[in-house]
Design a protein around this motif. Sequence first.
Motif, short mmCIF file in Angstrom:
data_model
loop_
_atom_site.label_atom_id
_atom_site.label_comp_id
_atom_site.label_asym_id
_atom_site.label_seq_id
_atom_site.Cartn_x
_atom_site.Cartn_y
_atom_site.Cartn_z
N CYS A 166 130.97 99.48 109.28
CA CYS A 166 130.73 100.38 110.42
C CYS A 166 129.25 100.38 110.79
N SER A 167 128.97 100.22 112.07
CA SER A 167 127.58 100.34 112.53
C SER A 167 127.23 101.83 112.62
N ASP A 168 125.94 102.12 112.74
CA ASP A 168 125.51 103.52 112.89
C ASP A 168 126.16 104.15 114.11
N SER A 169 126.24 103.37 115.19
CA SER A 169 126.82 103.91 116.42
C SER A 169 128.30 104.25 116.22
N GLU A 170 129.02 103.39 115.50
CA GLU A 170 130.45 103.67 115.25
C GLU A 170 130.60 104.91 114.37
N ILE A 171 129.73 105.04 113.36
CA ILE A 171 129.81 106.23 112.50
C ILE A 171 129.51 107.48 113.33
N GLU A 172 128.53 107.39 114.22
CA GLU A 172 128.20 108.55 115.07
C GLU A 172 129.37 108.96 115.95
N GLN A 173 130.07 107.96 116.49
CA GLN A 173 131.22 108.26 117.36
C GLN A 173 132.33 108.95 116.57
N ILE A 174 132.55 108.48 115.34
CA ILE A 174 133.58 109.10 114.50
C ILE A 174 133.15 110.52 114.12
N ALA A 175 131.87 110.68 113.78
CA ALA A 175 131.36 112.02 113.41
C ALA A 175 131.52 113.00 114.58
N GLN A 176 131.34 112.49 115.78
CA GLN A 176 131.48 113.32 116.98
C GLN A 176 132.93 113.83 117.12
N ILE A 177 133.90 112.94 116.90
CA ILE A 177 135.32 113.36 116.97
C ILE A 177 135.63 114.32 115.82
N GLU A 178 135.07 114.03 114.64
CA GLU A 178 135.26 114.94 113.49
C GLU A 178 134.84 116.36 113.86
N SER A 179 133.64 116.49 114.46
CA SER A 179 133.11 117.83 114.75
C SER A 179 133.94 118.53 115.82
#
Length: 149
Positions: free
Chosen positions: A8-21
């Motif tokens: 996972c790239s940082d951008s992909e992790i950020e997108q997943i974290a956004q949906i998590e929140s």
Amino acid sequence: MITKILNCSDSEIEQIAQIESQLFTDSWDFQALQDLFSQDCNYVFVVQQDKTIVGYCICQMMFDTAEILRIAVDKNHQRQGFAWQLLSKVTDFLNQHRVEKLLLEVREDNVLAINFYQKFWFNQIHIRKGYYANQDGTTTNALILQKDL
Ligand SMILES: CC(C)(COP(=O)(O)OP(=O)(O)OC[C@H]1O[C@@H](n2cnc3c(N)ncnc32)[C@H](O)[C@@H]1OP(=O)(O)O)[C@@H](O)C(=O)NCCC(=O)NCCS
């Protein structure tokens, strides 16, 4: 389209974290997700629209057993069959690795998710009483669901 991501790239992790929140009270942040994805036994599958992640499934594989750690679809993209497609892809992948059992844990009050899992042929095998501690001091049971692959 559903893709299994190897690193996972940082951008992909950020997108997943956004949906998590957006969806979970006990959401995983960037660091928690990064730690999770650094472990070889964990796999992440995503569904993207216009190169943006709108849903994901994180599963953990241990010998002949696997566990769904998370499955989620962004609010604006729910009821379009994305979770179904994700879980189908995950079960195909697990079958290829000769995994025999797929487990997951879900809050007893998460009726939508339970409906979805039952439709996907999961059966309840256990209940963990008072497993989730809520902010108001109450607790919620956890249901353990299983699907034979
Ligand atoms: C549960 C969740 C992943 C389902 O995602 P989804 O992409 O909307 O699900 P699908 O469109 O693939 O739905 C498949 C079937 O599940 C059931 N289902 C899904 N969402 C439902 C809802 N809001 N109400 C009733 N049934 C629902 C339906 O039977 C649906 O089939 P249908 O649309 O033909 O009736 C999504 O609601 C979600 O992200 N919820 C918040 C996060 C969460 O609770 N995750 C699970 C715990 S880890």
